[in-house]
Design a protein around this motif. Structure first.
Motif, PDB file in Angstrom:
ATOM      1  N   ALA A   1      -0.926  -0.420  -1.807  1.00  0.00           N
ATOM      2  CA  ALA A   1      -0.897  -1.379  -0.619  1.00  0.00           C
ATOM      3  C   ALA A   1      -2.638  -1.642  -0.378  1.00  0.00           C
TER       4      ALA A   1
ATOM      5  N   HIS B   1      -4.531  -5.260  -0.936  1.00  0.00           N
ATOM      6  CA  HIS B   1      -4.909  -5.945   0.240  1.00  0.00           C
ATOM      7  C   HIS B   1      -6.433  -5.941   0.134  1.00  0.00           C
TER       8      HIS B   1
ATOM      9  N   VAL C   1       4.793  -4.330  -0.839  1.00  0.00           N
ATOM     10  CA  VAL C   1       4.496  -3.254  -1.620  1.00  0.00           C
ATOM     11  C   VAL C   1       5.463  -2.064  -1.470  1.00  0.00           C
TER      12      VAL C   1
ATOM     13  N   ALA D   1       0.137  -7.761  -4.098  1.00  0.00           N
ATOM     14  CA  ALA D   1       1.150  -6.905  -3.949  1.00  0.00           C
ATOM     15  C   ALA D   1       2.074  -6.756  -4.982  1.00  0.00           C
TER      16      ALA D   1
ATOM     17  N   THR E   1       1.560  -6.917   3.402  1.00  0.00           N
ATOM     18  CA  THR E   1       1.214  -6.650   1.931  1.00  0.00           C
ATOM     19  C   THR E   1       1.943  -5.245   1.907  1.00  0.00           C
ATOM     20  N   THR E   2       1.560  -4.385   3.072  1.00  0.00           N
ATOM     21  CA  THR E   2       2.433  -3.162   3.156  1.00  0.00           C
ATOM     22  C   THR E   2       3.592  -2.998   2.867  1.00  0.00           C
TER      23      THR E   2
ATOM     24  N   VAL F   1      -4.309  -1.034   6.955  1.00  0.00           N
ATOM     25  CA  VAL F   1      -3.211  -0.775   5.929  1.00  0.00           C
ATOM     26  C   VAL F   1      -2.582   0.726   6.356  1.00  0.00           C
TER      27      VAL F   1
ATOM     28  N   SER G   1       2.450  -3.681  -7.586  1.00  0.00           N
ATOM     29  CA  SER G   1       3.804  -2.845  -7.580  1.00  0.00           C
ATOM     30  C   SER G   1       4.474  -2.629  -8.827  1.00  0.00           C
TER      31      SER G   1
END
Length: 470
Positions: free
Chosen positions: A203, A207, A169, A71, A165-166, A220, A75
């Motif tokens: 994301a 992931h 990010v 992540a 993860t989301t 996600v 990003s």
């Protein structure tokens, strides 16, 4: 002659700018990732040239988290890819200060039944609410005698890795100025928001690569966009990125991902009015989603005809349930008084007695639709059991079947099932009106802890308040 000199000076300036950018990109930045609930802290060095991560704390490598690492890498690579050359100097200056990331997870993501039982409290939501926010996480094992094997986090199966993860990010992309998520709760985010789309793409990629496979991506997607009906994207979008990572610079790989045609589908969806989603933790130890999905794929390859028939029947049942929900929402909009009357009355009885409570045709029609939703859910569960039996995995284990049958036989419960890939993780139920108290009592008597989390139509959101002080 003057024009030639100016041209050479311009070329030299361009060369110098490129040299300075390359020089700056060879520097390293410091990253600290703190997970207070797990009592872990990991420090990294990241190259701002190729975005590689180094973890100097070799002896503490067990605390590394691939979901967090990808992540962060993806990003930052996305920031360099999307921001223009004039903004990269500012970006580089910002990153040179380092990153200090703190990750906190809602108590509903993890099991706290041991803490509740240690306090002598009953397994009810009110007991869970007495724990401080972001309490230290329970592990499935107190200690391990096997070298280099760490205790496993006791999760409740709500997609914590996808949510984390989301969140990482989205937070990084917002902090780096790539997206702007500063939309208040009262504002409506556009369905086609380019900022959310960018968060979704990064994301999803992070992931999938972190877990080593291209999954459905629904967890996600829901974390990014909120409640919706979802059809997955073409797997080759990310599988091609997986292959390219080893041969291409990461920022170029991410650039290709962002330019790809993401063909997933999102359709607005929500529960009908006066219905609530309740999640329960059976305390059975959890299941491994990747291994269960792998077993299903192996079965599909070994018996393509039978697996296709089962999947088609499952899809039909899912569509039937969606249709019943949509019809109930329409009934609520067209005749609210009748709808409210039926839902509130049915919430006090078991489903077998619903039809006997009404005589008016409009009321009977609503009850018929409620029972149609129940029937569709029973068909979904049947197909999931058949799939599990054929693949040799417990998608709806016998213990869960018994629990779900008891749940669906409770006053005010519309339907129940196992979410996600199934197994021994959380169970869910949809209840009518204010009947959740009935269910929490039944679950508690069956050693199931009803969680505090509720459905929320929002996706990823930027909050101004410090979560520690809530």
């Amino acid at each position: 002659m003057l024009e030639l000199c100016l041209a050479r000076m311009l070329d030299f300036t361009r060369f110098l700018n490129r040299f300075m950018i390359q020089f700056h990109l060879t520097e390293w930045m410091d990253i600290k990732v703190n997970s207070p609930q797990m009592l872990r802290e990991t420090t990294y060095k990241m190259s701002l040239k190729d975005f590689t991560l180094q973890c100097p704390s070799i002896n503490h490598s067990e605390s590394r988290n691939p979901f967090v690492e990808y992540a962060v890498q993806y990003s930052i690579a996305a920031a360099y890819t999307t921001l223009g050359i004039n903004k990269r100097h500012k970006l580089h200056k910002l990153l040179s200060q380092g990153l200090d990331i703190t990750i906190l997870g809602c108590n509903d993501f993890y099991s706290y039944r041991h803490q509740i039982e240690a306090r002598g409290l009953p397994l009810v939501p009110e007991s869970l609410a007495t724990l401080p926010p972001f309490t230290s996480i329970t592990f499935n094992a107190e200690e391990s005698n096997i070298e280099n094997i760490k205790p496993e986090v006791a999760k409740t199966g709500l997609g914590s890795s996808a949510a984390m993860t989301t969140a990482v990010v989205a937070a990084l992309l917002n902090y780096l100025g790539v997206v702007d998520l500063s939309v208040s709760d009262n504002d409506q985010k556009s369905e086609s928001s380019s900022d959310l789309d960018l968060v979704h793409m990064i994301a999803q990629t992070a992931h999938c690569i972190a877990q080593g496979k291209v999954g459905s991506g629904f967890d996600v997607s829901s974390a990014v966009y909120g409640s919706h009906r979802y059809v997955r994207f073409s797997p080759n979008i990310i599988s091609s990125a997986q292959e390219a990572v080893s041969t291409m610079p990461l920022d170029e790989v991410i650039g290709q991902v962002l330019k790809s045609k993401w063909d997933h589908e999102r359709t607005k969806f929500s529960l009908p009015p006066l219905m609530n989603l309740i999640l329960g933790e059976p305390g059975s130890g959890g299941s491994s989603t990747p291994s269960m999905v792998g077993a299903v794929k192996k079965w599909q390859k070994s018996d393509p005809q039978k697996s296709k028939e089962t999947c088609n029947k499952l899809s039909e049942a899912n569509s039937a349930l969606e249709a019943q929900f949509n019809l109930l929402s329409k009934m609520a909009a067209d005749n609210w008084d009748s709808y409210k009357c039926v839902i509130e009355n049915c919430s006090m009885y078991k489903s077998e007695k619903w039809m006997g409570q009404f005589s008016e045709s409009s009321h009977v029609e609503i009850v018929t639709t409620l029972l149609g939703a129940r029937d569709a859910m029973l068909k979904i569960r049947c197909q999931m059991r058949q799939m599990g039996n054929a693949a040799g995995i417990p998608i709806e284990p016998e213990s869960q079947t018994q629990l779900l049958d008891v749940t669906m036989d409770t006053e005010g419960v519309l339907l129940a099932g196992v979410p996600g890939a199934g197994g021994f993780d959380a169970v869910f139920a949809i209840v009518l009106s204010d009947s959740s108290t009935n269910l929490t009592k039944v679950w508690s008597s069956n050693n199931v802890l009803a969680l505090l989390v509720t459905e929320d139509p929002r996706g990823v959101s930027l909050e101004n308040n410090d979560p520690w002080v809530k």
